[in-house]
Design an enzyme around this catalytic site. Sequence first.
Site, PDB file in Angstrom:
ATOM      1  N   LEU A  29      55.946  11.830   9.510  1.00 47.90           N
ATOM      2  CA  LEU A  29      57.111  11.215   8.881  1.00 47.90           C
ATOM      3  C   LEU A  29      58.370  12.017   9.156  1.00 47.90           C
ATOM      4  CD1 LEU A  29      55.611  10.354   5.367  1.00 47.90           C
ATOM      5  CD2 LEU A  29      56.203   8.727   7.161  1.00 47.90           C
ATOM      6  N   GLY A  30      58.196  13.299   9.287  1.00 45.23           N
ATOM      7  CA  GLY A  30      59.367  14.126   9.507  1.00 45.23           C
ATOM      8  C   GLY A  30      58.976  15.574   9.669  1.00 45.23           C
ATOM      9  N   GLY A  78      60.695  19.597   9.127  1.00 40.81           N
ATOM     10  CA  GLY A  78      61.835  20.335   8.602  1.00 40.81           C
ATOM     11  C   GLY A  78      61.687  21.818   8.814  1.00 40.81           C
ATOM     12  N   ALA A  79      62.518  22.555   8.126  1.00 36.34           N
ATOM     13  CA  ALA A  79      62.538  23.998   8.294  1.00 36.34           C
ATOM     14  C   ALA A  79      61.218  24.616   7.828  1.00 36.34           C
ATOM     15  CB  ALA A  79      63.694  24.586   7.497  1.00 36.34           C
ATOM     16  N   GLY A  94      58.102  22.889   7.088  1.00 36.70           N
ATOM     17  CA  GLY A  94      56.851  22.389   7.618  1.00 36.70           C
ATOM     18  C   GLY A  94      56.996  20.959   8.086  1.00 36.70           C
ATOM     19  N   VAL A 131      55.862  16.773   7.557  1.00 36.51           N
ATOM     20  CA  VAL A 131      55.387  15.806   6.581  1.00 36.51           C
ATOM     21  C   VAL A 131      54.694  14.667   7.318  1.00 36.51           C
ATOM     22  CG1 VAL A 131      56.039  14.277   4.689  1.00 36.51           C
ATOM     23  CG2 VAL A 131      57.271  16.408   5.030  1.00 36.51           C
ATOM     24  N   LYS A 136      52.502  17.287   3.051  1.00 32.72           N
ATOM     25  CA  LYS A 136      53.401  18.294   3.610  1.00 32.72           C
ATOM     26  C   LYS A 136      52.602  19.554   3.893  1.00 32.72           C
ATOM     27  CE  LYS A 136      57.833  20.478   3.327  1.00 32.72           C
ATOM     28  NZ  LYS A 136      59.194  20.342   2.844  1.00 32.72           N
ATOM     29  N   ASP A 171      69.661  21.615  -2.262  1.00 35.78           N
ATOM     30  CA  ASP A 171      69.872  21.155  -0.886  1.00 35.78           C
ATOM     31  C   ASP A 171      70.059  19.642  -0.832  1.00 35.78           C
ATOM     32  OD1 ASP A 171      70.163  21.329   1.811  1.00 35.78           O
ATOM     33  OD2 ASP A 171      68.081  21.811   2.255  1.00 35.78           O
TER      34      ASP A 171
HETATM   35  N1  ADP Z   1      57.246  11.711  -0.170  1.00 36.53           N
HETATM   36  C1  ADP Z   1      57.701  11.300   1.010  1.00 36.53           C
HETATM   37  N2  ADP Z   1      57.584  10.003   1.381  1.00 36.53           N
HETATM   38  C2  ADP Z   1      58.062   9.592   2.569  1.00 36.53           C
HETATM   39  N3  ADP Z   1      58.658  10.377   3.484  1.00 36.53           N
HETATM   40  C3  ADP Z   1      58.802  11.680   3.204  1.00 36.53           C
HETATM   41  C4  ADP Z   1      58.331  12.208   1.952  1.00 36.53           C
HETATM   42  N4  ADP Z   1      58.612  13.523   1.950  1.00 36.53           N
HETATM   43  C5  ADP Z   1      59.210  13.796   3.118  1.00 36.53           C
HETATM   44  N5  ADP Z   1      59.346  12.712   3.897  1.00 36.53           N
HETATM   45  C6  ADP Z   1      59.939  12.655   5.246  1.00 36.53           C
HETATM   46  O1  ADP Z   1      59.738  13.876   5.930  1.00 36.53           O
HETATM   47  C7  ADP Z   1      60.963  14.485   6.311  1.00 36.53           C
HETATM   48  C8  ADP Z   1      60.901  16.007   6.212  1.00 36.53           C
HETATM   49  O2  ADP Z   1      60.521  16.404   4.915  1.00 36.53           O
HETATM   50  P1  ADP Z   1      61.229  17.602   4.149  1.00 36.53           P
HETATM   51  O3  ADP Z   1      60.497  17.754   2.871  1.00 36.53           O
HETATM   52  O4  ADP Z   1      62.694  17.340   4.124  1.00 36.53           O
HETATM   53  O5  ADP Z   1      60.910  18.829   5.089  1.00 36.53           O
HETATM   54  P2  ADP Z   1      61.644  20.262   5.092  1.00 36.53           P
HETATM   55  O6  ADP Z   1      61.716  20.751   3.688  1.00 36.53           O
HETATM   56  O7  ADP Z   1      60.754  21.115   5.927  1.00 36.53           O
HETATM   57  O8  ADP Z   1      62.994  20.012   5.681  1.00 36.53           O
HETATM   58  C9  ADP Z   1      61.979  13.851   5.408  1.00 36.53           C
HETATM   59  O9  ADP Z   1      63.246  13.827   5.974  1.00 36.53           O
HETATM   60  C10 ADP Z   1      61.414  12.450   5.205  1.00 36.53           C
HETATM   61  O10 ADP Z   1      61.791  11.610   6.254  1.00 36.53           O
END
Ligand code: ADP
Lengths: 246, 327
Positions: free
Chosen positions: B33-34, B36-37, B39, B41, B54, B146
């Site tokens: 899904l994504g 980030g810094a 990990g 998801v 995550k 954030d």
């Molecule tokens: N509960 C969730 N449901 C759907 N998508 C999610 C969820 N949590 C995270 N994502 C997706 O994953 C991406 C990265 O997650 P995030 O928690 O922001 O990572 P990080 O903290 O490492 O930056 C988000 O931008 C979003 O698109």
Amino acid sequence: MKKGTLKQILLITDGCSNKGEDPSAVAALAAQQGIIVNVIGVLEDNQREDSAGLQEVEEIAMSGEGVSQIVYQKALSQTVQTVTKQAMTQTLQGVVNQELMQILGPNQSLEELPPEQRGEVMEVVEDLGETCDLEVLVLVDTSASMHNKLPTVQEALVDLSVSMNARIGRNRFAIFSFPGKRKDINKVSDWAPKLDSLSSIFPKLSSGGVTPTGPALKEAMYQFGKKSLRRSFMREDEPNIEETGN
Amino acid sequence: MNQTSKKQGISLKPGSIVDGKWHHNRYYIIKQLGRGAIGSVYLCESNGKKAALKISDKGSSVTMEVNVLKTFQKVQGKPLGPSLLDVDDWIDSLGNRYSFYIMEYLKGKEVSTFIKQHGEEWLGILVIQLLEDLGRLHREGWVFGDLKTDNLIVTYPPARLKWIDVGGTTQIGRSIKEYTEFFDRGYWGMGSRRAEPSYDLFALAMVMIHYYHPIQFTRGKVPKKTLMTKLQATPQLKKYHQCIRNALLGQYNSSEQMRDDLSAMMMKQNDQVRSHQSNTSKIKNPQIKRKDHQSQNKKKEIVHPVFESLGICAVVILFYVFYLILI
Ligand SMILES: Nc1ncnc2c1ncn2[C@@H]1O[C@H](COP(=O)(O)OP(=O)(O)O)[C@@H](O)[C@H]1O
């Protein structure tokens, strides 16, 4: 209740050392004395991230029990404060881990705990990170190639001070540059609770192309004050941890 | 203790299985899904249910996020943030250890996509919704930290702006754990990085500005001036101008203040837009309304503007009541 002080050297450089003792060895010595060494390698905009010249960066930080990161100028501000905070957490986690091992036996580190208990331990680490005192000596490489990066470095350091001063614990920062004119390092700004944009003006660059990173690190180590060496957070102040936890 | 050399992070292929070491649950990875810094998801499935997973090699960061999510679960009423379903470790076939947690999967759209599809009037409404949640979060003693466009997601129907990624969530009075420069008042020299409600409100105002400036601009020599000039130069934000300005200047101490101001401005604005439209031509701001709605609006404009604005107020109030009931 007395809290410990975390001591860190933050080395900002863009290349390899080429004079004097091995900086990794000095970093290991510093870590021994309870001073963590973090290193940030700054890249030229057209330089590749895996550039060979910056390999030393990681080695120094590893021996110095700190954190390293290689970045482009653009990301410097954010990196400086992430590295500092990460290293704090890492050190504090190390302290807490030692405690755990004393209580629970030699094989019980934080990772060995089930997730439920780990959460509680991390809360203690976070509390400590927020409330402990912090001393950061910033050591900036001002050799010719760094010249155009110094304004960004300055900005990043002011930014670091903004971040750290939002904590509950106290801070002290000092800035030194190297190579110095006659000595290994050159004082840019003395220990102060805060850095603002006027307080740190980097000297005109020194020519010659020598980068005595090792000797500079060693000299930096002494700036923490002779008597405070060996009396760092990590070793003598351990008993505090339980009291600060709640 | 040296985590210096771990740089790669983790990457799981669809179809991979993540086995919990402690709780022995199995998760099938569907897709990423994504990233980030901290990990990555993934969308995953377990016992026929979809969830978000995550995972990271930075165990301590995962633990800190889990701690925040856990406190959120204890708060009464509508959940603050995705609900937490499981926390565990996974050892891969090479013996590497990762920490992960499972949370509710929020299926939704990015804010910009949603607003582009459903109309610009949603920007204000979504922000008001978020202010509601932020207010509750602040009353619980936390600041989101954030807050940025990337950390927001619109789930629908009914449309609701929700936050994801609690990595920056910090107890009030402490230093903000994680932030992103563009949305950070410290970066703009307009306040400290100490966690207080006004920190989030600044970031939220930046989210609004960011919508019209998707390519983030830098602070320049005089950051505050740069920002204020940009705001002035964004006609689409004119109606929220005063509110955004107050938020940027740290003049709101609570989300409620900002919410009240914003809703007042939106209602006033609707009056003006409607009466304006019925008097003069609509060509002046052609980009504001969606095309298909415009033709319907034309017919309605025969109605007296006062009735119409009353109607709008009623709808807004209804919406509000409905929303309160939902909480
Ligand atoms: N509960 C969730 N449901 C759907 N998508 C999610 C969820 N949590 C995270 N994502 C997706 O994953 C991406 C990265 O997650 P995030 O928690 O922001 O990572 P990080 O903290 O490492 O930056 C988000 O931008 C979003 O698109």
